[in-house]
Write a protein that holds these residues in place. Structure first.
Motif, PDB file in Angstrom:
ATOM      1  N   GLU A 193       0.476  -0.596   3.564  1.00  0.00           N
ATOM      2  CA  GLU A 193       0.072   0.732   4.002  1.00  0.00           C
ATOM      3  C   GLU A 193       0.710   1.813   3.142  1.00  0.00           C
ATOM      4  O   GLU A 193       1.777   1.619   2.557  1.00  0.00           O
ATOM      5  CB  GLU A 193       0.479   0.950   5.460  1.00  0.00           C
ATOM      6  CG  GLU A 193      -0.248   0.051   6.452  1.00  0.00           C
ATOM      7  CD  GLU A 193      -1.746   0.298   6.443  1.00  0.00           C
ATOM      8  OE1 GLU A 193      -2.150   1.482   6.426  1.00  0.00           O
ATOM      9  OE2 GLU A 193      -2.508  -0.684   6.435  1.00  0.00           O
ATOM     10  N   ARG A 194       0.056   2.968   3.099  1.00  0.00           N
ATOM     11  CA  ARG A 194       0.636   4.127   2.427  1.00  0.00           C
ATOM     12  C   ARG A 194       1.790   4.664   3.280  1.00  0.00           C
ATOM     13  O   ARG A 194       1.648   4.813   4.492  1.00  0.00           O
ATOM     14  CB  ARG A 194      -0.404   5.221   2.249  1.00  0.00           C
ATOM     15  CG  ARG A 194       0.098   6.450   1.488  1.00  0.00           C
ATOM     16  CD  ARG A 194      -0.794   7.641   1.743  1.00  0.00           C
ATOM     17  NE  ARG A 194      -0.479   8.772   0.874  1.00  0.00           N
ATOM     18  CZ  ARG A 194       0.501   9.637   1.073  1.00  0.00           C
ATOM     19  NH1 ARG A 194       1.300   9.482   2.125  1.00  0.00           N
ATOM     20  NH2 ARG A 194       0.694  10.647   0.237  1.00  0.00           N
ATOM     21  N   PRO A 195       2.931   4.967   2.678  1.00  0.00           N
ATOM     22  CA  PRO A 195       4.025   5.548   3.468  1.00  0.00           C
ATOM     23  C   PRO A 195       3.716   6.982   3.866  1.00  0.00           C
ATOM     24  O   PRO A 195       2.904   7.664   3.227  1.00  0.00           O
ATOM     25  CB  PRO A 195       5.222   5.486   2.507  1.00  0.00           C
ATOM     26  CG  PRO A 195       4.604   5.513   1.141  1.00  0.00           C
ATOM     27  CD  PRO A 195       3.304   4.769   1.268  1.00  0.00           C
ATOM     28  N   ASP A 196       4.346   7.452   4.921  1.00  0.00           N
ATOM     29  CA  ASP A 196       4.185   8.837   5.345  1.00  0.00           C
ATOM     30  C   ASP A 196       4.884   9.773   4.362  1.00  0.00           C
ATOM     31  O   ASP A 196       5.855   9.400   3.697  1.00  0.00           O
ATOM     32  CB  ASP A 196       4.776   9.033   6.742  1.00  0.00           C
ATOM     33  CG  ASP A 196       4.009   8.262   7.803  1.00  0.00           C
ATOM     34  OD1 ASP A 196       2.790   8.048   7.613  1.00  0.00           O
ATOM     35  OD2 ASP A 196       4.629   7.869   8.814  1.00  0.00           O
ATOM     36  N   LEU A 210      13.740   7.846 -13.278  1.00  0.00           N
ATOM     37  CA  LEU A 210      13.197   9.170 -13.008  1.00  0.00           C
ATOM     38  C   LEU A 210      12.885   9.316 -11.518  1.00  0.00           C
ATOM     39  O   LEU A 210      13.215  10.340 -10.901  1.00  0.00           O
ATOM     40  CB  LEU A 210      11.932   9.397 -13.840  1.00  0.00           C
ATOM     41  CG  LEU A 210      11.105  10.641 -13.513  1.00  0.00           C
ATOM     42  CD1 LEU A 210      11.905  11.915 -13.733  1.00  0.00           C
ATOM     43  CD2 LEU A 210       9.822  10.652 -14.360  1.00  0.00           C
ATOM     44  N   ALA A 211      12.295   8.291 -10.936  1.00  0.00           N
ATOM     45  CA  ALA A 211      11.977   8.342  -9.509  1.00  0.00           C
ATOM     46  C   ALA A 211      13.236   8.478  -8.666  1.00  0.00           C
ATOM     47  O   ALA A 211      13.275   9.248  -7.695  1.00  0.00           O
ATOM     48  CB  ALA A 211      11.198   7.092  -9.107  1.00  0.00           C
ATOM     49  N   LEU A 259      10.506  12.008  -0.586  1.00  0.00           N
ATOM     50  CA  LEU A 259       9.539  11.477  -1.542  1.00  0.00           C
ATOM     51  C   LEU A 259       9.486   9.955  -1.515  1.00  0.00           C
ATOM     52  O   LEU A 259      10.505   9.279  -1.381  1.00  0.00           O
ATOM     53  CB  LEU A 259       9.873  11.932  -2.964  1.00  0.00           C
ATOM     54  CG  LEU A 259       9.775  13.422  -3.273  1.00  0.00           C
ATOM     55  CD1 LEU A 259      10.158  13.689  -4.723  1.00  0.00           C
ATOM     56  CD2 LEU A 259       8.369  13.945  -2.986  1.00  0.00           C
ATOM     57  N   ASN A 260       8.275   9.425  -1.651  1.00  0.00           N
ATOM     58  CA  ASN A 260       8.054   8.010  -1.901  1.00  0.00           C
ATOM     59  C   ASN A 260       7.311   7.876  -3.226  1.00  0.00           C
ATOM     60  O   ASN A 260       6.673   8.836  -3.691  1.00  0.00           O
ATOM     61  CB  ASN A 260       7.242   7.365  -0.773  1.00  0.00           C
ATOM     62  CG  ASN A 260       8.054   7.220   0.493  1.00  0.00           C
ATOM     63  OD1 ASN A 260       8.913   6.357   0.605  1.00  0.00           O
ATOM     64  ND2 ASN A 260       7.784   8.095   1.466  1.00  0.00           N
ATOM     65  N   SER A 307       8.374  -4.604  -5.223  1.00  0.00           N
ATOM     66  CA  SER A 307       8.577  -3.315  -4.566  1.00  0.00           C
ATOM     67  C   SER A 307      10.008  -3.221  -4.043  1.00  0.00           C
ATOM     68  O   SER A 307      10.661  -4.230  -3.767  1.00  0.00           O
ATOM     69  CB  SER A 307       7.598  -3.144  -3.408  1.00  0.00           C
ATOM     70  OG  SER A 307       6.264  -3.107  -3.868  1.00  0.00           O
ATOM     71  N   GLU A 308      10.496  -1.990  -3.948  1.00  0.00           N
ATOM     72  CA  GLU A 308      11.797  -1.709  -3.366  1.00  0.00           C
ATOM     73  C   GLU A 308      11.601  -0.636  -2.299  1.00  0.00           C
ATOM     74  O   GLU A 308      10.509  -0.095  -2.148  1.00  0.00           O
ATOM     75  CB  GLU A 308      12.777  -1.202  -4.437  1.00  0.00           C
ATOM     76  CG  GLU A 308      12.964  -2.148  -5.613  1.00  0.00           C
ATOM     77  CD  GLU A 308      13.791  -1.524  -6.721  1.00  0.00           C
ATOM     78  OE1 GLU A 308      14.533  -0.558  -6.450  1.00  0.00           O
ATOM     79  OE2 GLU A 308      13.681  -1.990  -7.869  1.00  0.00           O
ATOM     80  N   GLU A 309      12.672  -0.333  -1.589  1.00  0.00           N
ATOM     81  CA  GLU A 309      12.564   0.724  -0.590  1.00  0.00           C
ATOM     82  C   GLU A 309      12.188   2.040  -1.265  1.00  0.00           C
ATOM     83  O   GLU A 309      12.834   2.452  -2.226  1.00  0.00           O
ATOM     84  CB  GLU A 309      13.892   0.888   0.158  1.00  0.00           C
ATOM     85  CG  GLU A 309      13.798   1.848   1.326  1.00  0.00           C
ATOM     86  CD  GLU A 309      15.101   1.948   2.097  1.00  0.00           C
ATOM     87  OE1 GLU A 309      15.088   2.594   3.155  1.00  0.00           O
ATOM     88  OE2 GLU A 309      16.115   1.393   1.628  1.00  0.00           O
ATOM     89  N   HIS A 310      11.121   2.650  -0.803  1.00  0.00           N
ATOM     90  CA  HIS A 310      10.596   3.915  -1.319  1.00  0.00           C
ATOM     91  C   HIS A 310       9.949   3.775  -2.702  1.00  0.00           C
ATOM     92  O   HIS A 310       9.451   4.770  -3.234  1.00  0.00           O
ATOM     93  CB  HIS A 310      11.678   5.003  -1.378  1.00  0.00           C
ATOM     94  CG  HIS A 310      12.438   5.169  -0.117  1.00  0.00           C
ATOM     95  ND1 HIS A 310      11.839   5.586   1.042  1.00  0.00           N
ATOM     96  CD2 HIS A 310      13.753   4.958   0.187  1.00  0.00           C
ATOM     97  CE1 HIS A 310      12.743   5.645   2.009  1.00  0.00           C
ATOM     98  NE2 HIS A 310      13.910   5.265   1.517  1.00  0.00           N
ATOM     99  N   LEU A 311       9.947   2.569  -3.299  1.00  0.00           N
ATOM    100  CA  LEU A 311       9.336   2.338  -4.613  1.00  0.00           C
ATOM    101  C   LEU A 311       8.349   1.188  -4.479  1.00  0.00           C
ATOM    102  O   LEU A 311       8.721   0.021  -4.483  1.00  0.00           O
ATOM    103  CB  LEU A 311      10.399   2.007  -5.666  1.00  0.00           C
ATOM    104  CG  LEU A 311      11.554   2.981  -5.865  1.00  0.00           C
ATOM    105  CD1 LEU A 311      12.526   2.447  -6.915  1.00  0.00           C
ATOM    106  CD2 LEU A 311      11.032   4.349  -6.295  1.00  0.00           C
ATOM    107  N   ILE A 312       7.075   1.517  -4.362  1.00  0.00           N
ATOM    108  CA  ILE A 312       6.034   0.513  -4.148  1.00  0.00           C
ATOM    109  C   ILE A 312       5.427   0.134  -5.488  1.00  0.00           C
ATOM    110  O   ILE A 312       5.088   1.003  -6.295  1.00  0.00           O
ATOM    111  CB  ILE A 312       4.935   1.075  -3.224  1.00  0.00           C
ATOM    112  CG1 ILE A 312       5.537   1.497  -1.883  1.00  0.00           C
ATOM    113  CG2 ILE A 312       3.811   0.063  -3.017  1.00  0.00           C
ATOM    114  CD1 ILE A 312       4.600   2.365  -1.061  1.00  0.00           C
ATOM    115  N   SER A 313       5.277  -1.161  -5.739  1.00  0.00           N
ATOM    116  CA  SER A 313       4.672  -1.643  -6.984  1.00  0.00           C
ATOM    117  C   SER A 313       3.278  -2.196  -6.704  1.00  0.00           C
ATOM    118  O   SER A 313       3.093  -2.966  -5.752  1.00  0.00           O
ATOM    119  CB  SER A 313       5.536  -2.741  -7.619  1.00  0.00           C
ATOM    120  OG  SER A 313       6.735  -2.217  -8.124  1.00  0.00           O
ATOM    121  N   GLN A 314       2.317  -1.816  -7.554  1.00  0.00           N
ATOM    122  CA  GLN A 314       0.948  -2.317  -7.464  1.00  0.00           C
ATOM    123  C   GLN A 314       0.396  -2.478  -8.881  1.00  0.00           C
ATOM    124  O   GLN A 314       0.858  -1.826  -9.821  1.00  0.00           O
ATOM    125  CB  GLN A 314       0.048  -1.343  -6.693  1.00  0.00           C
ATOM    126  CG  GLN A 314       0.407  -1.163  -5.232  1.00  0.00           C
ATOM    127  CD  GLN A 314      -0.137  -2.257  -4.350  1.00  0.00           C
ATOM    128  OE1 GLN A 314      -1.321  -2.281  -4.029  1.00  0.00           O
ATOM    129  NE2 GLN A 314       0.729  -3.184  -3.952  1.00  0.00           N
TER     130      GLN A 314
END
Length: 423
Positions: free
Chosen positions: A48-51, A71-72, A82-83, A96-103
Motif C-alpha cells: 500500500e501507499r503510505p500516508d 539524499l532521502a 516524508l516517505n 525496502s526499509e522503513e520509510h524507503l519503499i523499493s519497486q
C-alpha cells in the motif's frame, strides 16, 4: 512532449512488446520471483501507499541507489513526515526499509505507467541517474508530478530505445522543471535534449556520502578522558564468523602495543553477555557497555553491545575495521566511518556497497584484508598516526564530494513542497 506524434509511435512499439510479456505471465510458466518482478514492471504494486507526502526517486541502475538513499535520509531528517518510493530499471533491486519503499520502475507502456502513478500518487519525483524514459516522464508530468533531474551526466551518450525515434530525443527533458549537471559540455548536450538554459544548472554530481552520525557529546568526552593516551581501534558490525579473526589480530598487535584498546560492536547486540564470557575465556580483560561499564586502564576489549551508537564509536577510534566483510554478508556503509575521520579496514565481501568501497580504494583511503594476518598487519600499520590521518582525510574528501549537489537538491525539493502546501 506528452502529445507528440513521435512519442505516440514510440509507445505503440512498446505496447507490442508488453503484450508479449502479459501473455507469458498468463501462461503460468513464469517462475514466481520473475512473475513478481513483471507484475511490478506492469505497474502493479505489492504494498500500500503510505500516508502523507511521498517523494518518488528514480535511480535507474542500482549503482546510484546508495547516493539517492542518503539524499532521502537527509530530506527525512528535515521533514519527518516524508516517505520515499525508489524505482530502478535494474534486474534486481534493494529491499525496502522503513520509510524507503523499493519497486521496479514501470515499463514504457501507458497502462503500466497509469497504474503505477494512480497507486502511488507521488507528490514529487527526483531522477538521480539518467535512465530517462520518455513515456514515464511524460506520464508523470501529465499527472501533475513535478520532475527534477539532479545527476545528469551520462544521458546524452547512452544508447536507449527512444534515440531511434526522431522528435523524441529533442524534447526528452522538456517535462523536467530543473536539471542539474556537473560540467558545461554535458549542460550543452542536455539542452539539446530539451533542457532549456533557464532550468539547467551546473553544480556537480551526486555521489555516495553521508552526514555524520550523531552521538552524545558529553559521553564521548567522558570516555575519551578515560582512554586518553591509548591507541584505539574499532571492529564495527562484527559478524559471528569474524569474531575469532578480530580477536586473533588484536592479540597479535597487543604484543607490541600493550595499551591497545579494541571497541567491539557485535552485529547482534543481544550476543553481548555471551560474547563477553567467551572473550574473557580467551584471556582478555573485557567490559560490557550494556552493563553500564566504561573502559578502564586495564580494559583490553570494550564490547559495545548497544544500538544506535556507531557515531560515538567512530569518533573514538582512529582505525575502524568494518564488519560483515570477511565473510559473505556484503559489508556496511563505509562513509559512516569516513565522515567521522576513522581510517578504514575491510574484508573482500562488500558487494552491497561495492561502488563506495571502490571509490575509497582508488583514493587510497582504505585497506582490504582477507585473513587474520593481513588484518593484524593493516592494523599495526594504521596505528601510525600519520598514515591513519592521511587515509582518513582522503576518505573524508570523498565523503563530502557530493555535498553541494545534495544541498541544492534539498533546496529544490523543500521549496517545491512548501509551495504545494495549502496556505
Amino acid at each position: 512532449m506528452a502529445n507528440s506524434i513521435p512519442l505516440k509511435l514510440y509507445l505503440a512499439t512498446r505496447a507490442r512488446s508488453e503484450r508479449g510479456t502479459r501473455r507469458a505471465l498468463a501462461r503460468g510458466d513464469t517462475p514466481e520471483d520473475e512473475k513478481a518482478q513483471e507484475h511490478e514492471r506492469l505497474g502493479h504494486a505489492g504494498i500500500e501507499r503510505p500516508d502523507g507526502p511521498l517523494i518518488w526517486i528514480h535511480s535507474g541502475q542500482d549503482r546510484h541507489a546508495l547516493a539517492a538513499r542518503e539524499l532521502a535520509n537527509r530530506l527525512r531528517a528535515e521533514r519527518e513526515e516524508l516517505n520515499f518510493l525508489f524505482t530502478t530499471s535494474a534486474r534486481a533491486r534493494r529491499d525496502s526499509e522503513e520509510h524507503l519503499i523499493s519497486q521496479f520502475a514501470p515499463d514504457e507502456y501507458v497502462p503500466a505507467i497509469r497504474s503505477f502513478l494512480t497507486h502511488w500518487k507521488p507528490d514529487l519525483s527526483i531522477w538521480t541517474e539518467p535512465d530517462v524514459r520518455p513515456a514515464l516522464a511524460a506520464g508523470a508530468a501529465g499527472f501533475g508530478v513535478p520532475l527534477y533531474l539532479i545527476d545528469a551526466h551520462t544521458a546524452p551518450t547512452e544508447t536507449q530505445g527512444w534515440r531511434f525515434w526522431p522528435g523524441v530525443s529533442s524534447t526528452l527533458l522538456t517535462d523536467f522543471r530543473h536539471v542539474i549537471t556537473g560540467d558545461p559540455v554535458k549542460a550543452g548536450a542536455l539542452r539539446r535534449l530539451g533542457a532549456g538554459p533557464a532550468k539547467t544548472e551546473i553544480v556537480g554530481y551526486l555521489e555516495e556520502g553521508t552526514a555524520a552520525l550523531p552521538c552524545n557529546t558529553a559521553e564521548r568526552d567522558d570516555i575519551a578522558k578515560d582512554i586518553v593516551g591509548r591507541p584505539v581501534w574499532l571492529a564495527g558490525h562484527a559478524a559471528d564468523a569474524e569474531i575469532e579473526p578480530i580477536l586473533d589480530a588484536h592479540r597479535q598487535v597487543l604484543r607490541r602495543t600493550h595499551k591497545l584498546l579494541l571497541i567491539l560492536v557485535p552485529d547482534d547486540p543481544e550476543a553481548g553477555p555471551d560474547l563477553a564470557k567467551a572473550i574473557r575465556d580467551h584471556g582478555f580483560t573485557a567490559s560490557l557497555r550494556s552493563s553500564g561499564a566504561f573502559p578502564v586502564s586495564d580494559t583490553q576489549i570494550y564490547i559495545a553491545d548497544t544500538e544506535g551508537e556507531m557515531g560515538l564509536w567512530y569518533r573514538l577510534a582512529a582505525v575502524s575495521y568494518l564488519g560483515r566483510s570477511l565473510e559473505a554478508s556484503g559489508g556496511v556503509n563505509p562513509f559512516e566511518a569516513a565522515a567521522l575521520g576513522s581510517a578504514i579496514i575491510h574484508g573482500p565481501n562488500v558487494r552491497n556497497y561495492r561502488r563506495a568501497y571502490g571509490r575509497l580504494a582508488s583514493a587510497g583511503a582504505t585497506r582490504m584484508v582477507r585473513n587474520t594476518n593481513q588484518l593484524s598487519e593493516a592494523l599495526e600499520a594504521l596505528l601510525s598516526p600519520d598514515i591513519a590521518a592521511l587515509m582518513a582525510h582522503e576518505a573524508w574528501k570523498l565523503c563530502t564530494s557530493g555535498a553541494e549537489v545534495t544541498d541544492r537538491a534539498m533546496d529544490l525539493v523543500l521549496t517545491e513542497l512548501d509551495e504545494r502546501e495549502p496556505a
